[in-house]
Design a protein around this motif. Structure first.
Motif, PDB file in Angstrom:
ATOM      1  N   ALA A  56       0.834  -1.204   0.000  1.00  0.00           N
ATOM      2  CA  ALA A  56       0.000   0.000   0.000  1.00  0.00           C
ATOM      3  C   ALA A  56       0.867   1.253   0.000  1.00  0.00           C
ATOM      4  CB  ALA A  56      -0.938  -0.005   1.204  1.00  0.00           C
ATOM      5  N   LEU A  57       1.950   1.226   0.768  1.00  0.00           N
ATOM      6  CA  LEU A  57       2.860   2.372   0.766  1.00  0.00           C
ATOM      7  C   LEU A  57       3.536   2.553  -0.586  1.00  0.00           C
ATOM      8  CD1 LEU A  57       4.610   2.213   4.255  1.00  0.00           C
ATOM      9  CD2 LEU A  57       3.010   3.923   3.422  1.00  0.00           C
ATOM     10  N   LEU A  58       3.915   1.453  -1.207  1.00  0.00           N
ATOM     11  CA  LEU A  58       4.537   1.552  -2.534  1.00  0.00           C
ATOM     12  C   LEU A  58       3.579   2.131  -3.569  1.00  0.00           C
ATOM     13  CD1 LEU A  58       6.637  -1.699  -2.959  1.00  0.00           C
ATOM     14  CD2 LEU A  58       7.467   0.647  -3.082  1.00  0.00           C
ATOM     15  N   LEU A  59       2.336   1.685  -3.518  1.00  0.00           N
ATOM     16  CA  LEU A  59       1.369   2.116  -4.515  1.00  0.00           C
ATOM     17  C   LEU A  59       0.824   3.519  -4.273  1.00  0.00           C
ATOM     18  CD1 LEU A  59      -0.699  -1.160  -4.976  1.00  0.00           C
ATOM     19  CD2 LEU A  59       1.067  -0.238  -6.488  1.00  0.00           C
ATOM     20  N   LEU A  60       0.597   3.876  -3.019  1.00  0.00           N
ATOM     21  CA  LEU A  60      -0.120   5.113  -2.724  1.00  0.00           C
ATOM     22  C   LEU A  60       0.647   6.110  -1.864  1.00  0.00           C
ATOM     23  CD1 LEU A  60      -3.554   3.436  -2.082  1.00  0.00           C
ATOM     24  CD2 LEU A  60      -2.896   4.763  -4.070  1.00  0.00           C
ATOM     25  N   GLY A  61       1.845   5.763  -1.440  1.00  0.00           N
ATOM     26  CA  GLY A  61       2.633   6.667  -0.623  1.00  0.00           C
ATOM     27  C   GLY A  61       3.216   7.802  -1.438  1.00  0.00           C
ATOM     28  N   PRO A  62       3.536   8.911  -0.770  1.00  0.00           N
ATOM     29  CA  PRO A  62       4.107  10.048  -1.484  1.00  0.00           C
ATOM     30  C   PRO A  62       5.544   9.764  -1.932  1.00  0.00           C
ATOM     31  CG  PRO A  62       4.090  10.460   0.866  1.00  0.00           C
ATOM     32  CD  PRO A  62       3.386   9.154   0.651  1.00  0.00           C
ATOM     33  N   VAL A  63       5.869  10.157  -3.159  1.00  0.00           N
ATOM     34  CA  VAL A  63       7.213   9.997  -3.700  1.00  0.00           C
ATOM     35  C   VAL A  63       7.675  11.366  -4.183  1.00  0.00           C
ATOM     36  CG1 VAL A  63       8.634   8.835  -5.437  1.00  0.00           C
ATOM     37  CG2 VAL A  63       6.716   7.632  -4.389  1.00  0.00           C
ATOM     38  N   ALA A  64       8.866  11.799  -3.735  1.00  0.00           N
ATOM     39  CA  ALA A  64       9.364  13.130  -4.067  1.00  0.00           C
ATOM     40  C   ALA A  64       9.764  13.260  -5.530  1.00  0.00           C
ATOM     41  CB  ALA A  64      10.551  13.469  -3.163  1.00  0.00           C
ATOM     42  N   SER A  65      10.371  12.228  -6.088  1.00  0.00           N
ATOM     43  CA  SER A  65      10.801  12.292  -7.489  1.00  0.00           C
ATOM     44  C   SER A  65      10.684  10.905  -8.108  1.00  0.00           C
ATOM     45  CB  SER A  65      12.238  12.804  -7.583  1.00  0.00           C
ATOM     46  OG  SER A  65      13.117  11.927  -6.907  1.00  0.00           O
ATOM     47  N   ALA A  66      10.895  10.844  -9.414  1.00  0.00           N
ATOM     48  CA  ALA A  66      10.779   9.576 -10.128  1.00  0.00           C
ATOM     49  C   ALA A  66      12.055   8.754  -9.960  1.00  0.00           C
ATOM     50  CB  ALA A  66      10.522   9.834 -11.607  1.00  0.00           C
ATOM     51  N   GLY A  67      11.915   7.451 -10.104  1.00  0.00           N
ATOM     52  CA  GLY A  67      13.076   6.576 -10.049  1.00  0.00           C
ATOM     53  C   GLY A  67      12.961   5.545  -8.956  1.00  0.00           C
ATOM     54  N   VAL A  68      13.751   4.505  -9.111  1.00  0.00           N
ATOM     55  CA  VAL A  68      13.731   3.397  -8.161  1.00  0.00           C
ATOM     56  C   VAL A  68      14.267   3.833  -6.801  1.00  0.00           C
ATOM     57  CG1 VAL A  68      14.620   1.085  -7.701  1.00  0.00           C
ATOM     58  CG2 VAL A  68      13.929   1.699 -10.007  1.00  0.00           C
ATOM     59  N   THR A  69      15.327   4.617  -6.802  1.00  0.00           N
ATOM     60  CA  THR A  69      15.911   5.076  -5.546  1.00  0.00           C
ATOM     61  C   THR A  69      14.906   5.909  -4.756  1.00  0.00           C
ATOM     62  OG1 THR A  69      18.077   5.115  -6.594  1.00  0.00           O
ATOM     63  CG2 THR A  69      17.852   6.303  -4.516  1.00  0.00           C
ATOM     64  N   ALA A  70      14.177   6.767  -5.427  1.00  0.00           N
ATOM     65  CA  ALA A  70      13.164   7.578  -4.753  1.00  0.00           C
ATOM     66  C   ALA A  70      12.059   6.701  -4.179  1.00  0.00           C
ATOM     67  CB  ALA A  70      12.579   8.596  -5.722  1.00  0.00           C
ATOM     68  N   GLN A  71      11.682   5.643  -4.888  1.00  0.00           N
ATOM     69  CA  GLN A  71      10.659   4.713  -4.386  1.00  0.00           C
ATOM     70  C   GLN A  71      11.147   4.003  -3.131  1.00  0.00           C
ATOM     71  OE1 GLN A  71       7.637   4.580  -5.000  1.00  0.00           O
ATOM     72  NE2 GLN A  71       7.101   4.044  -7.074  1.00  0.00           N
ATOM     73  N   VAL A  72      12.398   3.561  -3.141  1.00  0.00           N
ATOM     74  CA  VAL A  72      12.955   2.861  -1.979  1.00  0.00           C
ATOM     75  C   VAL A  72      13.037   3.796  -0.779  1.00  0.00           C
ATOM     76  CG1 VAL A  72      15.017   1.711  -1.078  1.00  0.00           C
ATOM     77  CG2 VAL A  72      14.193   1.165  -3.373  1.00  0.00           C
ATOM     78  N   VAL A  73      13.496   5.013  -1.008  1.00  0.00           N
ATOM     79  CA  VAL A  73      13.584   5.995   0.086  1.00  0.00           C
ATOM     80  C   VAL A  73      12.192   6.331   0.614  1.00  0.00           C
ATOM     81  CG1 VAL A  73      14.214   8.383   0.633  1.00  0.00           C
ATOM     82  CG2 VAL A  73      15.787   6.942  -0.662  1.00  0.00           C
ATOM     83  N   ALA A  74      11.224   6.498  -0.288  1.00  0.00           N
ATOM     84  CA  ALA A  74       9.854   6.792   0.140  1.00  0.00           C
ATOM     85  C   ALA A  74       9.261   5.632   0.930  1.00  0.00           C
ATOM     86  CB  ALA A  74       8.982   7.107  -1.072  1.00  0.00           C
ATOM     87  N   LEU A  75       9.546   4.404   0.517  1.00  0.00           N
ATOM     88  CA  LEU A  75       9.054   3.231   1.247  1.00  0.00           C
ATOM     89  C   LEU A  75       9.681   3.168   2.636  1.00  0.00           C
ATOM     90  CD1 LEU A  75       7.465   0.580   1.432  1.00  0.00           C
ATOM     91  CD2 LEU A  75       9.432  -0.544   0.374  1.00  0.00           C
ATOM     92  N   ALA A  76      10.996   3.355   2.707  1.00  0.00           N
ATOM     93  CA  ALA A  76      11.675   3.318   4.013  1.00  0.00           C
ATOM     94  C   ALA A  76      11.165   4.427   4.927  1.00  0.00           C
ATOM     95  CB  ALA A  76      13.182   3.436   3.812  1.00  0.00           C
TER      96      ALA A  76
END
Length: 111
Positions: A56-76
């Motif tokens: 749920a966090l991966l799909l709907l959580g806020p992400v600051a910028s595009a990219g895999v690294t941003a997704q991982v940081v947003a998830l953490a």
């Protein structure tokens, strides 16, 4: 998993982010998982909840910028900021599963 993602989606739709509604929805899902799972699948209940939480966090959580690294940081970050909800739901499921396991073993010994 669908119920957790639905709670996250509803929270984001109504309030613009993942907050208390998502946390309460996660607690309800963890409770239902632990209560409704078959005895043979008891160990899956405390494990399935956190996986659904992370999805749920991966799909709907806020992400600051595009990219895999941003997704991982947003998830953490999302997991760290919502650790209270995550541990509460997982602990609730674990306690219920343990109680069901002990009760089933007592019933089995009594036979």
């Amino acid at each position: 998993m669908a119920a957790t993602v639905a709670a996250a989606g509803l929270d984001r739709l109504l309030f613009g982010g993942l907050g208390v509604l998502f946390g309460i929805g996660y607690l309800v899902v963890c409770f239902q998982l632990a209560v409704r799972v078959r005895f043979a699948d008891l160990l899956a209940a405390p494990i399935s909840g956190p996986i659904a939480f992370a999805v749920a966090l991966l799909l709907l959580g806020p992400v600051a910028s595009a990219g895999v690294t941003a997704q991982v940081v947003a998830l953490a970050t999302g997991l760290a900021l919502r650790a209270g909800w995550l541990f509460s739901g997982t602990g609730l499921a674990a306690v219920i599963v343990l109680a069901r396991f002990v009760a089933q073993k007592r019933i089995h010994r009594a036979r």
